[in-house]
Structures are given as structure tokens and as C-alpha cells.
Design a protein around this motif. Structure first.
Motif, mmCIF file in Angstrom:
data_model
loop_
_atom_site.group_PDB
_atom_site.id
_atom_site.type_symbol
_atom_site.label_atom_id
_atom_site.label_comp_id
_atom_site.label_asym_id
_atom_site.label_seq_id
_atom_site.Cartn_x
_atom_site.Cartn_y
_atom_site.Cartn_z
ATOM 1 N N UNK A 91 1.016 17.989 57.398
ATOM 2 C CA UNK A 91 1.680 17.719 56.120
ATOM 3 C C UNK A 91 3.067 17.107 56.344
ATOM 4 N N UNK A 92 3.773 17.632 57.351
ATOM 5 C CA UNK A 92 5.132 17.144 57.623
ATOM 6 C C UNK A 92 5.091 15.735 58.211
ATOM 7 N N UNK A 93 4.140 15.484 59.113
ATOM 8 C CA UNK A 93 3.998 14.137 59.694
ATOM 9 C C UNK A 93 3.697 13.119 58.601
ATOM 10 N N UNK A 94 2.790 13.471 57.685
ATOM 11 C CA UNK A 94 2.459 12.552 56.597
ATOM 12 C C UNK A 94 3.667 12.313 55.694
ATOM 13 N N UNK A 95 4.417 13.365 55.419
ATOM 14 C CA UNK A 95 5.616 13.204 54.583
ATOM 15 C C UNK A 95 6.636 12.291 55.246
ATOM 16 N N UNK A 96 6.716 12.351 56.581
ATOM 17 C CA UNK A 96 7.709 11.534 57.283
ATOM 18 C C UNK A 96 7.448 10.048 57.104
ATOM 19 N N UNK A 116 13.475 19.678 58.316
ATOM 20 C CA UNK A 116 13.351 21.075 57.878
ATOM 21 C C UNK A 116 12.554 21.130 56.589
ATOM 22 N N UNK A 117 11.535 21.967 56.594
ATOM 23 C CA UNK A 117 10.698 22.189 55.416
ATOM 24 C C UNK A 117 10.805 23.664 55.042
#
Length: 274
Positions: A153-158, A252-253
Motif C-alpha cells: 500500500x505504501x509503495x503504491x502511494x509513493x 511515515x504512515x
């Protein structure tokens, strides 16, 4: 065809360049008076693909629990099944990841399962195995399971740094309760090279229902006699980049869901380039 491959490699290098990250994953769950905490850390390695098979390979190493190497049988077995997922080979499609090597992953899972059953036996082992296979048994199940991993999820958001579409939707698995859905606008500040995302929860009532079901199922000493009990939900996601690519300098999430004194969940994931 060669030109197309070169273009795709160039885009992958731009969006998700080869990088090594240190990831720390801290979660807190409180149900009534009972509280649980977990701290995981590991190295996440992203490598740009060099052919048309995939755009990026994702690997995970050096997993630690509470800053220590795994030292219990059940954690070791759980981690063995998870390790079988890696490396994950992905294509990039509209700033999302598609999983390309499901057959290879399924083969690794079967090999790990065979090894574990040649060494261990018992109800605890069967419980771990059943839960993992229920989640990953078919190709579609496996893809869904991987796509819900928090670091995915974080990689996609980046990659939203490069998207012209500001409206962004994502989901977040609230362990051990259910899945939350979120929607909002990403804000990329070019002069600071940062991306900020603070969406609103889209399925608050479903989340509340999942929490109530979970508490009743596990017979926690918590009642829900009040009417119109509020659910508070926050999602904050900040990324600093190192340069013109999507390489993360620091991320940071912070996801938090709270139902007064009955249920509390907070998940903080930090990523730093090594």
C-alpha cells in the motif's frame, strides 16, 4: 518490442528505482482493558526489472520482532510461510502494482509447507497452516493477500507523486478486525519534494460492525449498549523523496481507529532509505 521494453524499464526506474529501505512496523490494539503491541522491522529491497517479465522485484530480509531475531517455533513457522512470498515480481499499471509471478510463489509455498510438515506437527502448526492457505489457496486469493500487505500500500502511494489524478483511494487491513476503505486527495509539493495524503474513511459503519463482531466472537468483556456510538478514524501518510525519482528518503504512515474506551487500533509504519 525492444523499444517498448526500454520505455517500460525507464518508467520503472523513474517510479520505483532500485532501493534498499529499512522498515519499522509498530501496531497497538486495545480491546477493553486488554492491550497488545507488536514491533516488526525488516529490510525491504526493490530492484528494477531488466526485461519484460516484470518492472520491479520486491524482497524482504532480516525480519526482527521487538528488535530481536525470531526465537520461537510458532513465529518461525509463520515467518517461513511469509518468506515464501518473496521475491514478489510486479508490473506497474496506472501507478498500481500487479503481481506477475503467482505460479512461482505458489510453488515456493508448497515447498515450505512440505518442509515444515516433515519437521513439526500439532494443533498450533495446523492452525497457522490453515489460516495461511485459506488466504492464499487460489491465484486470486494469493494476489488479494499480497495486495493487502501494508508495505505494498505504501509503495503504491509513493508513485502518486507522478500521477496527475489527485483523487486517490486505498484500503488498509486493520488486524485482526477487518479492512478499512479510504478516499481523499494526495498533495505533492514539488518545491519540498514531499507527498501528503490524509484521506477520510469510506466504510465507517462496516468497520464498526466488524469491530463489534470481533469483540463478541472472542468474548471480550466489552458491551455496546450505547446508541450512536462514534467511531474515530484518522489516516496520515507523509513521504519525503530523495530526488526526481520515486525513491523514498523517509515515509511515515499513521492509521488510527478508535471507539471510545472499547476499541483502539494504531498502526505506524516508517520507511527510511539505507
Amino acid at each position: 518490442m525492444k523499444r517498448k521494453i526500454k520505455i517500460m524499464i525507464a518508467l520503472a526506474t523513474k517510479y520505483l528505482p532500485t532501493s534498499t529501505y529499512f522498515l519499522q512496523d509498530k501496531s497497538t490494539v486495545k480491546v477493553g482493558e486488554e492491550e497488545y503491541e507488536a514491533l516488526l522491522s525488516y529490510t525491504l529491497y526493490l530492484e528494477t526489472g531488466e526485461n519484460d517479465d516484470y518492472d520491479v522485484s520486491i524482497n524482504r530480509t532480516n525480519l526482527k520482532v521487538n528488535n530481536k531475531k525470531i526465537d520461537t517455533k510458532f513465529l518461525e513457522i509463520s515467518n517461513s510461510y511469509m518468506d515464501a512470498l518473496f521475491p514478489i515480481h510486479c508490473k506497474i499499471d496506472k501507478y498500481k502494482l500487479t503481481i506477475e509471478n503467482t505460479k512461482e510463489i505458489q510453488k515456493r509455498i508448497k515447498n515450505v509447507d512440505s518442509t515444515i510438515h516433515s519437521i513439526y506437527s500439532g494443533e498450533g502448526i495446523d492452525h497457522i497452516r490453515t489460516n495461511f492457505f485459506n488466504a492464499t489457496e487460489t491465484k486470486d486469493d494469493l494476489i488479494k493477500f499480497i495486495k493487502e500487505l501494508h508495505f505494498i500500500k505504501i509503495i503504491e502511494a509513493s508513485m502518486q507523486k507522478f500521477s496527475n489524478k489527485k483523487q486517490y483511494e486505498t484500503s488498509w487491513k486493520v488486524l485482526p478486525v477487518g479492512k478499512s476503505e479510504w478516499k481523499g486527495e494526495t498533495e505533492y509539493q514539488k518545491e519540498k519534494n514531499t507527498l501528503f495524503f490524509e484521506p477520510k474513511i469510506e466504510n465507517a459503519q462496516e468497520m464498526m460492525d466488524d469491530i463489534i463482531r470481533y469483540i463478541h466472537k472472542h468474548e471480550y468483556a466489552v458491551n455496546f449498549d450505547e446508541e450512536n456510538l462514534p467511531l474515530y478514524a484518522d489516516f496520515k501518510h507523509n513521504i519525503n523523496y530523495t530526488g526526481t525519482t520515486g525513491r523514498i528518503e523517509k515515509s511515515e504512515t499513521d492509521v488510527c481507529i478508535e471507539v471510545e474506551d472499547k476499541f483502539y487500533y494504531q498502526h505506524i509504519i516508517t520507511i527510511q532509505t539505507k
